[in-house]
Design an enzyme around this catalytic site. Structure first.
Site, PDB file in Angstrom:
ATOM      1  N   TYR A  89     -95.174 -90.359  17.503  1.00  0.00           N
ATOM      2  CA  TYR A  89     -95.155 -90.732  18.919  1.00  0.00           C
ATOM      3  C   TYR A  89     -94.989 -92.238  19.073  1.00  0.00           C
ATOM      4  CZ  TYR A  89     -96.467 -91.199  23.824  1.00  0.00           C
ATOM      5  OH  TYR A  89     -96.464 -91.504  25.162  1.00  0.00           O
ATOM      6  N   VAL A 130    -103.383 -93.823  30.985  1.00  0.00           N
ATOM      7  CA  VAL A 130    -103.175 -93.676  32.422  1.00  0.00           C
ATOM      8  C   VAL A 130    -103.690 -92.309  32.856  1.00  0.00           C
ATOM      9  CG1 VAL A 130    -101.495 -93.803  34.305  1.00  0.00           C
ATOM     10  CG2 VAL A 130    -101.100 -95.111  32.213  1.00  0.00           C
TER      11      VAL A 130
END
Length: 251
Positions: A148, A181
């Site tokens: 990732y 987030v």
């Protein structure tokens, strides 16, 4: 009035981009896999802001879905002035223990799809001598965290280069690198976020506004919030072993 195309526009940062850009009077092309959610978003934004919203259902990991979205980016009758490459996902587990077929799919979504859409946008925008591209990357790009983070580091590198390469023809490119987030992202991947301190969480609205401010200032990398700017600096200069150990938290 300009038109923005946003991938992954039904939730999280993508939805926040759609909401913010609509409030500024931009027409939109919203892209995602879920037609029902797309139509709901489109209806709300049309009603609230009086803008045009085109709905495009597409799976960016499929050849057909990607080709359809590329077609929207390169449209000459309804040109796209801002491309937001936001669609993304991940899954728990570290490379070497995961299913390589899932790794392939993530590679397609996080690298192949934005590469194809960037390619289309750069060619179309260069011909018109104006246009903007925002690639939603991650703070993970500055840390060793498996595939990732490698995908996001690739996106940051390409964005920095493209911003320099195409500045002379009026095209700006930015890599947006938020930290944690509040979105559906971690819930969907089944990640345990209980060990992440509250101060590390950001909200989508301020993240998007910071990105758009940095875009206007010509910054090729946008890192929302002072705390993450400090963490990014430390990630780049601290010993790699220490950075990797700290970054492993919350995965």
């Amino acid at each position: 009035m300009t038109r923005a195309l946003i991938t992954g526009a039904t939730a999280g940062i993508g939805h926040a981009f759609a909401t913010e850009l609509a409030s500024r009077g931009h027409d939109l092309v919203v892209v995602a896999r879920d037609t029902v959610r797309l139509e709901s978003v489109a209806t709300e934004l049309r009603s609230r802001h009086g803008i045009e919203v085109d709905v495009l259902t597409a799976d960016l990991t499929s050849d057909d879905g990607l080709a359809t979205t590329v077609g929207a980016v390169t449209s000459t009758t309804r040109p796209v002035d801002l491309l937001v490459n936001n669609a993304g996902s991940s899954f728990p587990g570290w490379f070497g223990t995961t299913d390589v077929a899932e790794e392939d799919q993530q590679l397609d979504l996080l690298v192949r799809a934005p590469m194809h859409l960037m390619d289309a946008a750069l060619k179309a925008m260069s011909g018109r001598h104006h246009g903007d591209i925002i690639n939603v990357a991650s703070m993970a790009a500055f840390t060793p965290r498996g595939t990732y983070s490698a995908h996001k580091a690739w996106l940051v590198n390409l964005s920095q280069w493209a911003n320099l390469q195409y500045a002379d023809v009026g095209v700006r490119v930015q890599a947006l690198c938020p930290g944690f987030v509040r979105t559906e992202f971690h819930q969907r991947m089944g990640a345990d976020t209980s060990t992440i301190p509250r101060w590390m969480w950001l909200r989508t609205g301020p993240v998007v506004k910071a990105s758009l401010r940095d875009l206007e200032r010509g910054r090729s990398i946008s890192i929302p919030s002072l705390r993450y700017k400090v963490l990014a600096f430390l990630s780049r200069h601290a010993p790699t072993t220490l950075v990797a150990k700290v970054a492993k938290r919350g995965r």
